[in-house]
Design a protein around this motif. Sequence first.
Motif, PDB file in Angstrom:
ATOM      1  N   PRO A  15       0.841  -1.201   0.000  1.00 32.99           N
ATOM      2  CA  PRO A  15       0.000   0.000   0.000  1.00 32.99           C
ATOM      3  C   PRO A  15       0.876   1.252   0.000  1.00 32.99           C
ATOM      4  O   PRO A  15       1.878   1.317   0.711  1.00 32.99           O
ATOM      5  CB  PRO A  15      -0.808  -0.114   1.283  1.00 32.99           C
ATOM      6  N   ILE A  16       0.513   2.206  -0.809  1.00 35.12           N
ATOM      7  CA  ILE A  16       1.256   3.460  -0.917  1.00 35.12           C
ATOM      8  C   ILE A  16       0.457   4.525  -0.192  1.00 35.12           C
ATOM      9  O   ILE A  16      -0.739   4.656  -0.398  1.00 35.12           O
ATOM     10  CB  ILE A  16       1.470   3.862  -2.388  1.00 35.12           C
ATOM     11  N   GLY A  17       1.109   5.265   0.665  1.00 40.58           N
ATOM     12  CA  GLY A  17       0.428   6.323   1.405  1.00 40.58           C
ATOM     13  C   GLY A  17       0.056   7.480   0.493  1.00 40.58           C
ATOM     14  O   GLY A  17       0.353   7.483  -0.704  1.00 40.58           O
ATOM     15  N   GLN A  18      -0.569   8.458   1.062  1.00 42.06           N
ATOM     16  CA  GLN A  18      -0.984   9.635   0.297  1.00 42.06           C
ATOM     17  C   GLN A  18      -0.130  10.863   0.589  1.00 42.06           C
ATOM     18  O   GLN A  18      -0.389  11.929   0.046  1.00 42.06           O
ATOM     19  CB  GLN A  18      -2.458   9.950   0.594  1.00 42.06           C
ATOM     20  N   LYS A  19       0.882  10.700   1.420  1.00 41.74           N
ATOM     21  CA  LYS A  19       1.752  11.832   1.732  1.00 41.74           C
ATOM     22  C   LYS A  19       2.651  12.104   0.536  1.00 41.74           C
ATOM     23  O   LYS A  19       3.125  11.182  -0.123  1.00 41.74           O
ATOM     24  CB  LYS A  19       2.578  11.542   2.977  1.00 41.74           C
ATOM     25  N   PRO A  20       2.911  13.387   0.252  1.00 39.74           N
ATOM     26  CA  PRO A  20       3.687  13.731  -0.940  1.00 39.74           C
ATOM     27  C   PRO A  20       5.084  13.128  -0.981  1.00 39.74           C
ATOM     28  O   PRO A  20       5.553  12.735  -2.042  1.00 39.74           O
ATOM     29  CB  PRO A  20       3.755  15.252  -0.931  1.00 39.74           C
ATOM     30  N   ASN A  21       5.755  13.023   0.168  1.00 40.00           N
ATOM     31  CA  ASN A  21       7.116  12.474   0.149  1.00 40.00           C
ATOM     32  C   ASN A  21       7.114  10.989  -0.201  1.00 40.00           C
ATOM     33  O   ASN A  21       7.996  10.508  -0.903  1.00 40.00           O
ATOM     34  CB  ASN A  21       7.825  12.719   1.481  1.00 40.00           C
TER      35      ASN A  21
END
Length: 131
Positions: A15-21
């Motif tokens: 799963p990939i987070g939604q934070k820009p970094n």
Amino acid sequence: KLFDGKFPEMGPPLPIGQKPNVLLEDALMRLKRLLSGYKLGKGLCQEAVKMMMGTLRDPLLPCYQFNSIISTIAAKLPAKLVGSLTSINTRYKKSLSSHRFHWEKHEQFPAPEMLEVIQTTMALEKNSDTV
């Protein structure tokens, strides 16, 4: 009987987070793989470039990058320095939330102010070591 159907479309393995970094790191990893000779799926190159450009335009990117870095080195730094840098970052983050319209110009990330705090702290540490 052997399976002769098609497998369903799968999402990313992690799963990939939604934070820009996190999104920027994922996009850069995909593009590095492409440049290394690996084949990306149909449309994934354009998606990775679009994701990278979107995150680079996000004014919160330096805040999240700062938090990521400071969390790993905070134990090795003076507590006062970490507190000062974190408060500068928090103030910048709050200033971004005060801009409600997309046409409003955002503040620049306060890197020069952070550098000044670091240099001042280093000078004070050096002076206290020599005394």
